[in-house]
Design a protein around this motif. Sequence first.
Motif, PDB file in Angstrom:
ATOM      1  N   UNK A 167     -30.744  36.900  14.798  1.00 35.21           N
ATOM      2  CA  UNK A 167     -30.486  37.211  16.200  1.00 35.21           C
ATOM      3  C   UNK A 167     -31.451  37.867  16.807  1.00 35.21           C
ATOM      4  N   UNK A 168     -32.137  37.430  17.920  1.00 32.61           N
ATOM      5  CA  UNK A 168     -33.233  38.288  18.744  1.00 32.61           C
ATOM      6  C   UNK A 168     -33.052  38.037  20.134  1.00 32.61           C
ATOM      7  N   UNK A 228     -35.199  36.352  30.278  1.00 34.68           N
ATOM      8  CA  UNK A 228     -34.533  37.050  29.336  1.00 34.68           C
ATOM      9  C   UNK A 228     -34.490  35.640  28.232  1.00 34.68           C
ATOM     10  N   UNK A 229     -34.790  36.180  26.891  1.00 37.24           N
ATOM     11  CA  UNK A 229     -34.854  35.271  25.567  1.00 37.24           C
ATOM     12  C   UNK A 229     -33.849  35.622  24.642  1.00 37.24           C
ATOM     13  N   UNK A 230     -33.058  34.627  24.216  1.00 41.06           N
ATOM     14  CA  UNK A 230     -32.206  34.789  23.109  1.00 41.06           C
ATOM     15  C   UNK A 230     -32.453  33.878  22.175  1.00 41.06           C
ATOM     16  N   UNK A 282     -32.522  28.044  17.698  1.00 40.51           N
ATOM     17  CA  UNK A 282     -32.636  27.685  18.639  1.00 40.51           C
ATOM     18  C   UNK A 282     -33.015  28.840  19.626  1.00 40.51           C
ATOM     19  N   UNK A 283     -33.561  28.435  20.858  1.00 40.23           N
ATOM     20  CA  UNK A 283     -34.035  29.450  21.794  1.00 40.23           C
ATOM     21  C   UNK A 283     -33.487  29.412  23.080  1.00 40.23           C
ATOM     22  N   UNK A 295     -37.402  44.386  23.316  1.00 39.64           N
ATOM     23  CA  UNK A 295     -36.518  43.602  22.573  1.00 39.64           C
ATOM     24  C   UNK A 295     -35.895  44.043  21.616  1.00 39.64           C
ATOM     25  N   UNK A 296     -35.066  43.321  20.974  1.00 42.96           N
ATOM     26  CA  UNK A 296     -34.254  43.789  19.667  1.00 42.96           C
ATOM     27  C   UNK A 296     -33.694  42.747  18.884  1.00 42.96           C
TER      28      UNK A 296
END
Length: 169
Positions: free
Chosen positions: A68-69, A91-93, A107-108, A55-56
Amino acid sequence: RDLGAAIPVFEDLPENRLGLDIRYDGIIGLWFEGAFIHKSCDLGKLTNQEIMNFGMDYTFGVGNGLYIMAEQLVFSTDTKVFGFEQPLYFTALNATYPIGIADNVSTIFYYDWKNKNTYRFVNWNHTAGNFNFYVMAFWNPENYSLPVDGGGTSLFAGPGVQLMLVYNH
């Protein structure tokens, strides 16, 4: 008929677990989390489990701070150690923005690469004293395939809205 007797119990089954957690906070945050679980007897595909997450994250200087992640999850259950016979990739944002001192919107989005499904969640929460009020909206596949504990159906399958009032004492 009592189905409880037909379902094997694995809670006392010996296992070995190995975990690794690395975090770097520089200009952007970076991390890796990994776990390997090996059961002491042959359970077929459930004998070995591999879970890795990369992750980042970064907070942009926009307004009150836009967070933002992004994460990439790899999950596999295998007969062989590190077999990765049929891995799952997600993948998650995530984006979070504090509207003010008492309000937050986030939001995700998740993407399931194997089943080509997108999961969408939007959340607004408001804090007032000991109370938190949440409004959550989601639009997800009817066949919910995110790897979560408990299995079964999910309250977040399909489209919907959920309201929640939480009292903190």
